[in-house]
Design a protein around this motif. Structure first.
Motif, mmCIF file in Angstrom:
data_model
loop_
_atom_site.group_PDB
_atom_site.id
_atom_site.type_symbol
_atom_site.label_atom_id
_atom_site.label_comp_id
_atom_site.label_asym_id
_atom_site.label_seq_id
_atom_site.Cartn_x
_atom_site.Cartn_y
_atom_site.Cartn_z
ATOM 1 N N LYS A 293 -7.700 -43.359 0.949
ATOM 2 C CA LYS A 293 -8.045 -42.731 2.227
ATOM 3 C C LYS A 293 -7.093 -41.586 2.595
ATOM 4 O O LYS A 293 -6.948 -41.254 3.777
ATOM 5 C CB LYS A 293 -8.054 -43.784 3.338
ATOM 6 C CG LYS A 293 -9.232 -44.749 3.251
ATOM 7 C CD LYS A 293 -9.263 -45.708 4.425
ATOM 8 C CE LYS A 293 -10.544 -46.518 4.436
ATOM 9 N NZ LYS A 293 -10.567 -47.497 5.545
ATOM 10 N N HIS A 303 -11.149 -39.855 2.267
ATOM 11 C CA HIS A 303 -11.602 -40.224 0.925
ATOM 12 C C HIS A 303 -10.421 -40.184 -0.038
ATOM 13 O O HIS A 303 -9.339 -39.670 0.305
ATOM 14 C CB HIS A 303 -12.708 -39.269 0.462
ATOM 15 C CG HIS A 303 -12.262 -37.837 0.395
ATOM 16 N ND1 HIS A 303 -12.384 -36.964 1.450
ATOM 17 C CD2 HIS A 303 -11.650 -37.128 -0.591
ATOM 18 C CE1 HIS A 303 -11.894 -35.785 1.119
ATOM 19 N NE2 HIS A 303 -11.437 -35.864 -0.120
ATOM 20 N N ARG B 49 -21.794 -37.563 0.802
ATOM 21 C CA ARG B 49 -22.413 -37.797 -0.512
ATOM 22 C C ARG B 49 -23.933 -37.756 -0.503
ATOM 23 O O ARG B 49 -24.571 -38.040 -1.519
ATOM 24 C CB ARG B 49 -21.916 -39.110 -1.144
ATOM 25 C CG ARG B 49 -20.418 -39.136 -1.369
ATOM 26 C CD ARG B 49 -20.034 -40.055 -2.495
ATOM 27 N NE ARG B 49 -20.479 -41.428 -2.300
ATOM 28 C CZ ARG B 49 -19.782 -42.355 -1.663
ATOM 29 N NH1 ARG B 49 -18.596 -42.054 -1.186
ATOM 30 N NH2 ARG B 49 -20.244 -43.560 -1.545
#
Lengths: 363, 101
Positions: A293, A303, B49
């Motif tokens: 993270k 991410h 995504r």
């Protein structure tokens, strides 16, 4: 259809078979959250509407994505079904209005995969008048007003908006106690001004503050006399990586009276607590990298990255109330408080409870 | 409508708590038998995504000789802006919307 005042009936004359059949009818219509509902008659609805000075057809919420609206009348039917007494209705409306002020509830918040739960905090004389618990066992169960006011919000979302699990609601797992987190602030034992006063409503005025939560987690700390050590324990819980998915996160603490009084005795007001936690809550970039993270995309979604230099990411975007809601509730019998995690951020604005003048009710 | 209620057991009228004043069912167009000759849109709702999924879909459609137009909502947290909705309905016969996370 007769206007029966349930309180005036002889218990021996009540018909449980008829009541059960009416409850089953409500289940068959798909109106229930899983627990039995109170079947609502026109006279019961009228008793609810008589507690407020608002037109029954006033629209108090609208979701454009499926063009569904909430009116005062629909809110009253759902509040009655939830088991509220009529006199709770002004608090239900204030709670609903406070939730409408939340940025997240006007979009897809009620449908979110996170299944967020309203946190409803009641201040002022109405809490005592209605028996809304703010002391021991504040997160319930055991108190009609606390349980049914929260449930009323859930039924409004379900029935007026049509947001139901597996249909328009996308909650991956949902949240325990999702529709039951309605609490009174323990003003008698809080060392600080009421939450509603910080949120813009005058002292002594009954008001409701509300936001959407993703979860709650206790902090049990009974054996230090250092305010900084106590705050550091909160900072550690607040800074968990699991709940942290964007650049920053908003949170809150519902302090037990003992913790709040200990902090106040050391010179901490709400603003000082917030400033301390805003400075200390967060994680090293390496901690965040270890859980995938550390990376921050265009939209701030965390991410896995692995290329960032060493550093410290603060949890809170600011030391403002919108990023850290602080309330006081519970019993003064142990040092146990609740950390809550806010879904987006808090509006920071309380809504006054607007009940029709008492003399007019039932007139 | 709430004011009408539903007739429950016996003679009691049990009030309806749902908002049925406006229909929440919208008519969908017929599912096309083939995409040949149709204008196909791919809509990214802006969840992370979603583009990965839509990129692959565009490749698979290209293999079948179908080109696509790409659209993206500014944010997944709010309904689509009306202008974007009009743009898609003007420029496409069918649209494929991706939810990823």
């Amino acid at each position: 259809m007769t206007d029966l005042d349930p309180g005036s009936l002889d218990p021996g004359s009540l018909d449980p078979d008829m009541a059960q059949a009416a409850i089953e009818h409500c289940y068959e219509q798909g109106w229930s959250d899983g627990l039995p509902l109170v079947p609502v008659s026109r006279p019961l609805l009228e008793r609810f509407l008589a507690t407020v000075d608002r037109a029954p057809d006033e629209v108090i919420g609208h979701l454009p994505q499926f063009d569904r609206s909430v009116t005062v009348e629909l809110a009253a039917i759902n509040a009655a079904m939830a088991g509220c007494r009529p006199e709770y209705f002004p608090v239900v409306l204030a709670a609903w209005d406070a939730l409408v002020l939340e940025r997240s509830t006007g979009g897809g918040g009620w449908q979110s995969t996170s299944g967020p739960a309203p946190l409803i905090v009641v201040n002022g004389p109405v809490a005592t008048e209605l028996g809304i618990n703010g002391a021991g066992g504040v997160f319930g169960p055991g108190f009609r007003a606390n349980m049914t006011i929260g449930r009323a919000i859930g039924l409004i979302v379900r029935n007026a908006y049509g947001i139901r699990p597996h249909v328009l609601e996308q909650a991956t797992q949902g949240l325990p106690g999702r529709w039951t987190m309605c609490i009174a602030e323990n003003e008698a034992e809080s060392p600080w001004e009421p939450l509603s006063v910080e949120a813009g409503v005058g002292p002594g005025v009954s008001a409701v503050s509300a936001t959407l939560l993703r979860t709650s987690e206790f902090v049990d700390n009974r054996h230090t006399s250092s305010a900084e050590q106590l705050l550091a324990d909160f900072a550690d819980t607040l800074s968990r990586t699991g709940a942290w998915i964007f650049r920053n996160a908003s949170a809150g603490v519902v302090f037990c009276p003992e913790h709040a009084q200990m902090l106040a005795a050391a010179g901490f007001g709400r603003a000082e607590v917030r400033a301390w936690l805003a400075e200390h809550c967060g994680r090293m970039v390496s901690d965040l990298a270890a859980v995938g993270k550390d990376g921050l995309g265009d939209k701030g979604v965390r991410h896995a990255d692995g290329t960032r230099e060493a550093g410290f990411d603060p949890l809170l975007a600011s030391a403002e109330p919108k990023n850290l809601l602080l309330a006081v509730a519970g019993a003064r019998n142990a040092g146990i408080s609740m950390v809550v995690r806010i879904f987006s951020d808090w509006s920071g604005r309380a809504v006054p409870v607007r009940a029709r003048e008492r003399a007019e009710v039932g007139a | 409508m709430a004011v009408n209620g539903t007739r429950g057991p016996g003679s009691l009228v049990i009030l309806d708590p749902t908002d049925e004043s406006s229909p929440d069912v919208r008519t969908a167009i017929e599912r096309p038998a083939s995409l040949d000759g149709l204008r196909v849109g791919l809509l990214d709702i802006a969840k992370p995504r979603g583009d990965v999924f839509l990129d692959r879909l565009a490749e698979l459609l290209a293999e079948r000789g179908i080109t696509v137009r790409r659209y993206a909502k500014p944010t997944f947290t709010k309904p689509m802006p009306p202008d974007l909705r009009r743009e898609i309905t003007t420029e496409c016969d069918v649209v494929i919307e991706a939810l990823a996370d």
